[in-house]
Design an enzyme around this catalytic site. Structure first.
Site, PDB file in Angstrom:
ATOM      1  N   HIS A   1       0.833  -1.096   0.002  1.00  0.00           N
ATOM      2  CA  HIS A   1       0.124  -0.016  -0.018  1.00  0.00           C
ATOM      3  C   HIS A   1       0.998   1.222   0.124  1.00  0.00           C
ATOM      4  O   HIS A   1       2.195   1.157   0.531  1.00  0.00           O
ATOM      5  CB  HIS A   1      -1.092   0.114   1.130  1.00  0.00           C
ATOM      6  CG  HIS A   1      -2.032   0.986   1.318  1.00  0.00           C
ATOM      7  ND1 HIS A   1      -1.721   2.476   1.506  1.00  0.00           N
ATOM      8  CD2 HIS A   1      -3.028   1.093   0.666  1.00  0.00           C
ATOM      9  CE1 HIS A   1      -2.644   3.083   1.386  1.00  0.00           C
ATOM     10  NE2 HIS A   1      -3.760   2.451   0.578  1.00  0.00           N
TER      11      HIS A   1
ATOM     12  N   GLU B   1      -3.377   2.263  -7.637  1.00  0.00           N
ATOM     13  CA  GLU B   1      -3.772   3.261  -6.806  1.00  0.00           C
ATOM     14  C   GLU B   1      -2.640   4.343  -7.010  1.00  0.00           C
ATOM     15  O   GLU B   1      -1.658   4.331  -6.130  1.00  0.00           O
ATOM     16  CB  GLU B   1      -3.659   2.853  -5.227  1.00  0.00           C
ATOM     17  CG  GLU B   1      -4.662   1.769  -4.843  1.00  0.00           C
ATOM     18  CD  GLU B   1      -5.120   1.766  -3.376  1.00  0.00           C
ATOM     19  OE1 GLU B   1      -6.527   1.884  -3.366  1.00  0.00           O
ATOM     20  OE2 GLU B   1      -4.418   1.736  -2.641  1.00  0.00           O
TER      21      GLU B   1
ATOM     22  N   GLY C   1      -6.612   9.330  -0.150  1.00  0.00           N
ATOM     23  CA  GLY C   1      -6.678   9.962   1.125  1.00  0.00           C
ATOM     24  C   GLY C   1      -7.516  11.272   1.073  1.00  0.00           C
ATOM     25  O   GLY C   1      -7.605  11.710  -0.085  1.00  0.00           O
TER      26      GLY C   1
ATOM     27  N   SER D   1      -9.482   7.654  -3.868  1.00  0.00           N
ATOM     28  CA  SER D   1     -10.830   8.468  -3.546  1.00  0.00           C
ATOM     29  C   SER D   1     -12.112   7.966  -4.299  1.00  0.00           C
ATOM     30  O   SER D   1     -12.893   8.825  -4.970  1.00  0.00           O
ATOM     31  CB  SER D   1     -10.333   9.845  -4.047  1.00  0.00           C
ATOM     32  OG  SER D   1      -9.440  10.587  -2.893  1.00  0.00           O
TER      33      SER D   1
END
Ligand code: PGA
Length: 258
Positions: free
Chosen positions: A97, A169, A175, A215
Protein backbone atom coordinates in the site's frame (compact mmCIF):
# COMPACT_ATOMS: atom_id res chain seq x y z
CA UNK A 1 -11.38 -11.90 -23.10
CA UNK A 2 -12.01 -13.93 -19.96
CA UNK A 3 -14.58 -12.68 -17.44
CA UNK A 4 -13.15 -12.03 -14.02
CA UNK A 5 -15.38 -11.50 -10.95
CA UNK A 6 -16.23 -8.03 -9.69
CA UNK A 7 -14.15 -7.31 -6.59
CA UNK A 8 -14.91 -4.63 -4.04
CA UNK A 9 -13.20 -4.16 -0.73
CA UNK A 10 -12.12 -1.70 1.87
CA UNK A 11 -8.92 -1.05 3.75
CA UNK A 12 -9.82 0.17 7.24
CA UNK A 13 -6.25 1.47 7.73
CA UNK A 14 -5.58 2.43 11.38
CA UNK A 15 -9.23 2.94 12.29
CA UNK A 16 -11.67 0.82 14.34
CA UNK A 17 -11.05 -1.21 17.48
CA UNK A 18 -11.78 -4.95 17.45
CA UNK A 19 -15.22 -4.28 18.89
CA UNK A 20 -16.00 -1.68 16.23
CA UNK A 21 -14.81 -4.01 13.45
CA UNK A 22 -16.97 -6.84 14.81
CA UNK A 23 -20.02 -4.57 14.58
CA UNK A 24 -19.06 -3.32 11.09
CA UNK A 25 -18.48 -6.79 9.63
CA UNK A 26 -21.59 -8.21 11.32
CA UNK A 27 -23.75 -5.37 9.93
CA UNK A 28 -22.13 -5.59 6.51
CA UNK A 29 -22.79 -9.30 5.98
CA UNK A 30 -26.42 -8.75 6.98
CA UNK A 31 -26.82 -5.72 4.72
CA UNK A 32 -25.31 -6.88 1.45
CA UNK A 33 -25.99 -9.99 -0.60
CA UNK A 34 -23.52 -9.89 -3.47
CA UNK A 35 -24.22 -11.49 -6.83
CA UNK A 36 -22.45 -14.83 -7.39
CA UNK A 37 -19.89 -13.15 -9.65
CA UNK A 38 -19.03 -10.54 -7.02
CA UNK A 39 -16.44 -10.89 -4.29
CA UNK A 40 -16.25 -8.55 -1.30
CA UNK A 41 -13.43 -8.09 1.19
CA UNK A 42 -12.57 -6.14 4.33
CA UNK A 43 -9.01 -5.44 5.50
CA UNK A 44 -9.00 -4.38 9.16
CA UNK A 45 -6.07 -3.83 11.52
CA UNK A 46 -4.24 -6.86 12.92
CA UNK A 47 -5.97 -6.58 16.29
CA UNK A 48 -9.39 -6.79 14.62
CA UNK A 49 -8.66 -9.89 12.50
CA UNK A 50 -10.08 -12.52 14.93
CA UNK A 51 -13.26 -10.48 15.40
CA UNK A 52 -13.61 -10.00 11.65
CA UNK A 53 -13.11 -13.66 10.69
CA UNK A 54 -15.53 -14.74 13.40
CA UNK A 55 -18.24 -12.23 12.43
CA UNK A 56 -18.16 -12.95 8.71
CA UNK A 57 -19.27 -16.50 9.61
CA UNK A 58 -19.93 -18.42 6.43
CA UNK A 59 -20.63 -15.28 4.38
CA UNK A 60 -18.66 -14.96 1.14
CA UNK A 61 -16.47 -12.17 2.46
CA UNK A 62 -12.70 -12.31 2.38
CA UNK A 63 -10.90 -10.94 5.39
CA UNK A 64 -7.45 -9.51 4.75
CA UNK A 65 -4.47 -8.28 6.77
CA UNK A 66 -2.79 -4.95 5.99
CA UNK A 67 0.78 -6.24 5.94
CA UNK A 68 3.05 -9.16 6.93
CA UNK A 69 6.73 -9.99 7.17
CA UNK A 70 8.41 -12.46 4.81
CA UNK A 71 10.23 -14.70 7.29
CA UNK A 72 8.24 -17.67 8.62
CA UNK A 73 9.31 -16.96 12.22
CA UNK A 74 12.22 -15.68 14.25
CA UNK A 75 13.70 -12.65 15.99
CA UNK A 76 11.65 -9.93 14.22
CA UNK A 77 10.08 -7.94 17.03
CA UNK A 78 6.80 -6.34 16.09
CA UNK A 79 6.30 -8.33 12.89
CA UNK A 80 3.57 -10.82 11.86
CA UNK A 81 4.14 -13.92 9.70
CA UNK A 82 1.95 -15.45 7.00
CA UNK A 83 1.39 -18.52 9.18
CA UNK A 84 0.05 -16.35 12.00
CA UNK A 85 -2.48 -14.93 9.53
CA UNK A 86 -3.60 -18.23 8.01
CA UNK A 87 -4.01 -19.64 11.55
CA UNK A 88 -6.66 -16.93 12.13
CA UNK A 89 -8.59 -17.85 8.98
CA UNK A 90 -7.36 -14.78 7.10
CA UNK A 91 -7.81 -15.15 3.33
CA UNK A 92 -5.74 -12.35 1.91
CA UNK A 93 -2.87 -10.00 2.63
CA UNK A 94 -2.53 -6.45 1.34
CA UNK A 95 1.04 -5.69 0.32
CA UNK A 96 2.69 -2.51 -0.92
CA UNK A 97 0.00 0.00 0.00
CA UNK A 98 1.21 3.53 -0.78
CA UNK A 99 1.24 4.37 2.95
CA UNK A 100 3.55 1.40 3.61
CA UNK A 101 5.82 2.40 0.74
CA UNK A 102 5.82 6.12 1.58
CA UNK A 103 5.73 6.27 5.39
CA UNK A 104 7.44 2.98 6.21
CA UNK A 105 9.93 2.85 3.32
CA UNK A 106 8.91 -0.52 1.87
CA UNK A 107 10.79 -1.21 -1.34
CA UNK A 108 9.85 -3.28 -4.37
CA UNK A 109 12.55 -5.76 -3.33
CA UNK A 110 10.95 -6.11 0.14
CA UNK A 111 7.63 -6.65 -1.57
CA UNK A 112 9.04 -9.39 -3.77
CA UNK A 113 9.98 -11.31 -0.61
CA UNK A 114 6.62 -10.64 1.00
CA UNK A 115 4.56 -11.60 -2.06
CA UNK A 116 6.55 -14.82 -2.48
CA UNK A 117 6.19 -15.78 1.20
CA UNK A 118 2.46 -14.98 1.28
CA UNK A 119 1.69 -17.07 -1.80
CA UNK A 120 3.78 -19.97 -0.51
CA UNK A 121 1.73 -19.88 2.70
CA UNK A 122 -1.50 -20.10 0.70
CA UNK A 123 -2.63 -16.49 1.21
CA UNK A 124 -4.20 -14.46 -1.55
CA UNK A 125 -2.23 -11.29 -2.24
CA UNK A 126 -3.58 -7.84 -3.03
CA UNK A 127 -0.55 -5.94 -4.30
CA UNK A 128 -0.79 -2.16 -4.66
CA UNK A 129 1.11 -0.22 -7.29
CA UNK A 130 0.92 3.41 -8.32
CA UNK A 131 2.96 6.45 -9.24
CA UNK A 132 3.53 9.53 -7.08
CA UNK A 133 2.38 12.98 -8.18
CA UNK A 134 5.96 13.82 -9.11
CA UNK A 135 6.36 10.69 -11.25
CA UNK A 136 3.11 11.61 -12.95
CA UNK A 137 4.37 15.13 -13.68
CA UNK A 138 7.45 13.69 -15.33
CA UNK A 139 5.25 11.39 -17.40
CA UNK A 140 6.65 8.13 -15.98
CA UNK A 141 3.48 6.70 -14.42
CA UNK A 142 3.37 3.70 -16.76
CA UNK A 143 7.06 2.94 -16.30
CA UNK A 144 6.66 3.20 -12.53
CA UNK A 145 3.87 0.64 -12.26
CA UNK A 146 5.62 -1.69 -14.71
CA UNK A 147 8.82 -1.54 -12.63
CA UNK A 148 6.92 -2.07 -9.37
CA UNK A 149 5.17 -5.12 -10.81
CA UNK A 150 8.23 -6.67 -12.44
CA UNK A 151 10.24 -6.50 -9.23
CA UNK A 152 7.48 -7.48 -6.79
CA UNK A 153 6.42 -10.44 -8.95
CA UNK A 154 9.92 -11.53 -9.92
CA UNK A 155 10.48 -15.27 -9.86
CA UNK A 156 6.85 -16.31 -9.34
CA UNK A 157 5.47 -19.34 -11.18
CA UNK A 158 2.59 -18.83 -13.62
CA UNK A 159 0.22 -20.69 -11.25
CA UNK A 160 0.69 -17.91 -8.69
CA UNK A 161 -1.51 -15.67 -10.83
CA UNK A 162 -4.71 -17.35 -9.61
CA UNK A 163 -4.03 -16.07 -6.05
CA UNK A 164 -3.01 -12.57 -7.06
CA UNK A 165 -4.97 -9.33 -7.25
CA UNK A 166 -3.44 -5.97 -8.22
CA UNK A 167 -4.73 -2.58 -7.10
CA UNK A 168 -3.67 0.41 -9.16
CA UNK A 169 -3.72 3.30 -6.70
CA UNK A 170 -2.06 6.51 -7.89
CA UNK A 171 -0.46 8.01 -4.79
CA UNK A 172 -1.77 11.48 -5.67
CA UNK A 173 -5.37 10.23 -5.56
CA UNK A 174 -5.33 8.53 -2.14
CA UNK A 175 -6.82 9.86 1.07
CA UNK A 176 -8.31 13.15 2.22
CA UNK A 177 -5.60 15.21 0.48
CA UNK A 178 -5.89 13.28 -2.80
CA UNK A 179 -7.75 14.25 -5.94
CA UNK A 180 -9.62 11.40 -7.63
CA UNK A 181 -8.26 10.09 -10.89
CA UNK A 182 -10.56 10.04 -13.90
CA UNK A 183 -11.28 6.92 -15.95
CA UNK A 184 -9.21 8.57 -18.70
CA UNK A 185 -6.24 8.76 -16.29
CA UNK A 186 -6.65 5.09 -15.39
CA UNK A 187 -7.02 3.59 -18.87
CA UNK A 188 -3.41 3.79 -20.14
CA UNK A 189 -1.92 2.67 -16.83
CA UNK A 190 -4.38 -0.22 -16.54
CA UNK A 191 -3.43 -1.30 -20.05
CA UNK A 192 0.25 -1.18 -19.07
CA UNK A 193 -0.47 -3.26 -15.93
CA UNK A 194 -2.23 -5.89 -18.04
CA UNK A 195 0.62 -5.94 -20.57
CA UNK A 196 3.16 -6.30 -17.76
CA UNK A 197 1.19 -9.18 -16.23
CA UNK A 198 1.16 -10.88 -19.64
CA UNK A 199 4.93 -10.47 -19.75
CA UNK A 200 5.42 -11.90 -16.26
CA UNK A 201 2.92 -14.77 -16.35
CA UNK A 202 2.17 -15.35 -20.03
CA UNK A 203 -1.41 -16.45 -20.70
CA UNK A 204 -1.95 -17.10 -16.97
CA UNK A 205 -1.69 -13.35 -16.39
CA UNK A 206 -5.29 -13.04 -17.58
CA UNK A 207 -6.43 -14.62 -14.27
CA UNK A 208 -5.20 -11.65 -12.23
CA UNK A 209 -7.87 -9.16 -11.20
CA UNK A 210 -7.05 -5.47 -11.50
CA UNK A 211 -8.70 -3.01 -9.14
CA UNK A 212 -8.65 0.77 -9.09
CA UNK A 213 -8.29 2.65 -5.80
CA UNK A 214 -7.90 6.25 -4.66
CA UNK A 215 -10.79 8.51 -3.55
CA UNK A 216 -13.42 6.12 -4.92
CA UNK A 217 -16.96 6.95 -3.80
CA UNK A 218 -20.51 6.10 -4.90
CA UNK A 219 -20.48 9.01 -7.36
CA UNK A 220 -17.39 8.01 -9.32
CA UNK A 221 -17.29 4.20 -8.83
CA UNK A 222 -19.28 3.28 -11.95
CA UNK A 223 -16.91 5.21 -14.21
CA UNK A 224 -14.04 2.94 -13.16
CA UNK A 225 -15.86 -0.40 -13.27
CA UNK A 226 -17.15 0.46 -16.74
CA UNK A 227 -13.54 0.28 -18.00
CA UNK A 228 -12.84 -3.11 -19.63
CA UNK A 229 -9.42 -3.38 -17.93
CA UNK A 230 -10.80 -2.77 -14.41
CA UNK A 231 -12.31 -5.65 -12.42
CA UNK A 232 -13.15 -3.88 -9.19
CA UNK A 233 -12.43 -1.22 -6.63
CA UNK A 234 -10.26 -0.86 -3.57
CA UNK A 235 -11.79 1.76 -1.34
CA UNK A 236 -10.87 3.57 1.86
CA UNK A 237 -13.02 6.24 3.48
CA UNK A 238 -16.19 5.83 1.38
CA UNK A 239 -16.62 2.20 2.52
CA UNK A 240 -16.00 2.65 6.24
CA UNK A 241 -19.75 2.63 6.91
CA UNK A 242 -22.18 -0.07 5.85
CA UNK A 243 -24.29 2.47 3.97
CA UNK A 244 -21.24 3.77 2.14
CA UNK A 245 -20.12 0.24 1.29
CA UNK A 246 -23.56 -0.68 0.00
CA UNK A 247 -23.86 2.46 -2.12
CA UNK A 248 -20.38 1.96 -3.59
CA UNK A 249 -21.17 -1.67 -4.41
CA UNK A 250 -24.40 -0.68 -6.17
CA UNK A 251 -22.52 1.91 -8.22
CA UNK A 252 -19.71 -0.54 -9.04
CA UNK A 253 -22.24 -3.10 -10.24
CA UNK A 254 -24.10 -0.56 -12.34
CA UNK A 255 -20.86 0.48 -14.04
CA UNK A 256 -20.15 -3.09 -14.95
CA UNK A 257 -23.50 -3.87 -16.43
CA UNK A 258 -23.64 -0.52 -18.24
P1 PGA B 1 -9.34 6.39 -0.08
O1 PGA B 1 -8.19 5.32 0.25
O2 PGA B 1 -10.43 5.66 -0.82
O3 PGA B 1 -9.79 6.89 1.27
O4 PGA B 1 -8.69 7.45 -0.92
C1 PGA B 1 -7.82 4.40 -0.72
C2 PGA B 1 -6.65 3.59 -0.26
O5 PGA B 1 -5.79 4.11 0.49
O6 PGA B 1 -6.53 2.42 -0.63
Amino acid sequence: MMTRPLLLGTNLKMTQTARETAAFVGDLVRAVSPEPDTRLFVIPSFTSLPAATERRGDARLWIGAQNMFWAPEGAYTGEISAKMLTALGVDLVLLGHAERRGLFHETDQDLNKKVTAALEAGLRVLLCVGETGEERQYGVGEETVARQLKIALHGLAAEASSMLQIAYEPVWSIGAGGSPATPADVTPIAARVRATLDGVFGEAGAAVSLLYGGSVDPNNAAGFTALPEIDGLFVGRACWTVDGFRATLAAAQSGRTG
